[in-house]
Design an enzyme around this catalytic site. Sequence first.
Site, PDB file in Angstrom:
ATOM      1  N   ARG A   1       6.870   9.013  -0.212  1.00 47.56           N
ATOM      2  CA  ARG A   1       5.912   8.107  -0.811  1.00 47.56           C
ATOM      3  C   ARG A   1       6.541   6.726  -0.960  1.00 47.56           C
ATOM      4  O   ARG A   1       7.719   6.603  -1.340  1.00 47.56           O
ATOM      5  CB  ARG A   1       5.485   8.602  -2.202  1.00 47.56           C
ATOM      6  CG  ARG A   1       4.580   9.821  -2.180  1.00 47.56           C
ATOM      7  CD  ARG A   1       3.195   9.497  -1.641  1.00 47.56           C
ATOM      8  NE  ARG A   1       2.296  10.631  -1.705  1.00 47.56           N
ATOM      9  CZ  ARG A   1       2.175  11.550  -0.764  1.00 47.56           C
ATOM     10  NH1 ARG A   1       2.919  11.465   0.333  1.00 47.56           N
ATOM     11  NH2 ARG A   1       1.316  12.542  -0.887  1.00 47.56           N
TER      12      ARG A   1
ATOM     13  N   GLU B   1       0.338  -0.281   1.675  1.00 50.14           N
ATOM     14  CA  GLU B   1       0.026   0.029   3.070  1.00 50.14           C
ATOM     15  C   GLU B   1      -1.408  -0.376   3.390  1.00 50.14           C
ATOM     16  O   GLU B   1      -2.293  -0.188   2.541  1.00 50.14           O
ATOM     17  CB  GLU B   1       0.228   1.520   3.342  1.00 50.14           C
ATOM     18  CG  GLU B   1       1.674   1.966   3.188  1.00 50.14           C
ATOM     19  CD  GLU B   1       1.886   3.445   3.495  1.00 50.14           C
ATOM     20  OE1 GLU B   1       0.882   4.152   3.780  1.00 50.14           O
ATOM     21  OE2 GLU B   1       3.038   3.906   3.452  1.00 50.14           O
TER      22      GLU B   1
ATOM     23  N   HIS C   1       3.876   5.239   8.593  1.00 49.56           N
ATOM     24  CA  HIS C   1       3.383   6.442   7.904  1.00 49.56           C
ATOM     25  C   HIS C   1       2.941   7.509   8.906  1.00 49.56           C
ATOM     26  O   HIS C   1       1.790   7.957   8.919  1.00 49.56           O
ATOM     27  CB  HIS C   1       2.223   6.097   6.967  1.00 49.56           C
ATOM     28  CG  HIS C   1       2.102   7.051   5.811  1.00 49.56           C
ATOM     29  ND1 HIS C   1       1.720   6.661   4.552  1.00 49.56           N
ATOM     30  CD2 HIS C   1       2.318   8.385   5.716  1.00 49.56           C
ATOM     31  CE1 HIS C   1       1.701   7.701   3.739  1.00 49.56           C
ATOM     32  NE2 HIS C   1       2.069   8.760   4.434  1.00 49.56           N
TER      33      HIS C   1
END
Length: 529
Positions: free
Chosen positions: A230, A259, A278
Amino acid sequence: MNVLVTDPIADAGIERLRDAGHEVTTGYDLEGEALLEAVADVDALIVRSGTEVTEAVFAAAPNLTIVGRAGIGVDNIDIDAATEHGVIVANAPEGNVRAAAEHTVAMTFATARSIPQAHNRLRGGEWAKGAFLGTELNDKTLGVVGFGRVGQEVAKRLGSLGMDLVAYDPYISEDRAAQFGADLVDDVDTCLDRADFLTIHTPLTAETAEMIGEAELERLAGGYVINCARGGIIDEPALAEAVADGTLRGAAIDVFADEPVSPDNPLLSVDDVVVTPHLGASTEAAQENVATSTAEQVLAAFEGEPVVNALNAPSVDASAFPRIKPYIDLAETAGTIAVQLFEDRVEAVEVEFAGEVAEEDVDLVTASALKGVFKPLEWQVNAVNARRIAEERGIDVRELKTHQAEDFQSLVTVRVSNADRSVSVCGTQFAGGEPRIVRVNDYRVEAIPHGHMLVVRNSDEPGVIGFIGTVLGEADINIAGMFNGREVIGGEALSVYNLDEPVPASVLDRLNDDERIIDTKYISLDNGA
C-alpha cells in the site's frame, strides 16, 4: 437467478454462473438512471471499482441478494445501505495473493540487479556492463513487515533462494512464523536493524501510515526497500532522499500514496528506484481467480450456504438473533480495548460467555470479538472467516461457556494473550441496552465503552486522581466520566476516563513521569469518531 455484471471480469467467472443455470447480463457502461433501471429485477450484482453501488441502487433492486466485488476494495459499495436492505456484500481478497507475492519477488530482483536501469542503458545504445554491480540474495536477510498471506508467500519463495528471514507482525504467533523459517521480532526497528532487504506487506492504517520514515531508513543503511502493498506506509520524499544520497542502495515501489502518481513525485527522478504502476494483481491468473471466487460466493448466496468473504452477513438463526444482538457490538468493543491495552504479539484469543448468553449460539459474537482484536488488519472479519483468518496467522481461538455470571445476568469476556502475559476485558449490557465494561483484568470498574478513553494504572494513594485531572485539564481535555477500581486499599488502582478529545503523547508522557503512575493507555473507539 438474474446476475448483472457492470464491470469487466474474466470470462471464467461468467461461465461459472451460466454453467450453474443462471442468466448473466453484462452492462459495462451503466450509470445513473440506466443503472437503477437495470438492477430492478436482478438477484446478484457483480462489480469492480468502476460501479458506485449506492443507497439508491439498493432501493431500486428489491430482489437483490448479494453484491460481489471482484477484488478486495469495497470503497465503492455502501455496505451500511446493503445491510439495511438485507443484501450481502462479499469481496475476493485472496485471488491476487500469489500475483502480489510474485511481483514482490520480481521487484526484489529488479532492484538488487538494476535490471530496468541496465535495460534502458542498453536500449539507448550503451554497453554499460561495468556500471552495474548487483547484490546476490543468497545469504542476505529479508525483513518482512506484515506476515499475512502475501508476506508468507514472499518469505516462502525468497527463503528457498537462500535468504534468512526475519518478520515483524504483532498478529502472528512465533510458531506460525517458524513454519516459514522466519525469526519473529517484537518491533519494526529490530527488523530493520537485521535486514538487508525490507519488504512491506501491511495494510495502510492510522498506525502504519509513514511508519517507515527517515530514521527507520537510516537503520537499513546499505540495504533495499520493496513495497508492493500500500502507498503511504513509507515516507516517499524520505525514501527518495535515502536512495539518492546513498544511504540505501536501491528501492522498488509498486504503490504510491496518491495514484495515479504525480509526475512530480520524487521517487520518479531517482535512478536507483524501480517503479511500476500498481501491477501487483495484474496477471491473467489473478484476474481469473477473483472472477471465479466472486462467482462462487454468488452461487453460495443463492443456495443459502455460507458466503466465505461476506462483509456484513450474520450467520445465526433469525429467531435467536434479537437475543444475541446486544452482545455483538459489546464483544467487538471489548476485543478492541483488550488488544490496545495488550500492545504485544497476540498468540491466543479467548472469548468467555457467562450467564444467560451462554445458552445461545454465540458464533457471531465470538466473530465480533475477533473483529475487534483484528481491527488493525486489512482483512474484514465476520462469522464465516474469523476462525480461518486466526488459523492462518497461528492464533489459537477458544470459546468458553459457563452458566454462572457473577453479579450479572450475562457477561462476555475477551482475553488476548501470549506465552508471557494476557489482558482481559469483561462487559455486560445494562437495562435499556447500555453496554458497560465491568472488569479489566482483576480490576472491577463500571466504564462506558465509547469514544476517547484513558486507562491509568497507579498506586492507590490520595491525590493521584486529582493529579490526573489537573494534567488533563491543563491540556484542555475534558473528562466526561471516570470509573475507579482497586484490588486492595493502598495497593494498585485502575481508573478509566471517558474524554471528549484524544490524548496526545505529550500528555501521556507527563502522566508517566509521576512515580505514582504505573502505566497509561489511550484507547480510541470508532464510535467516538
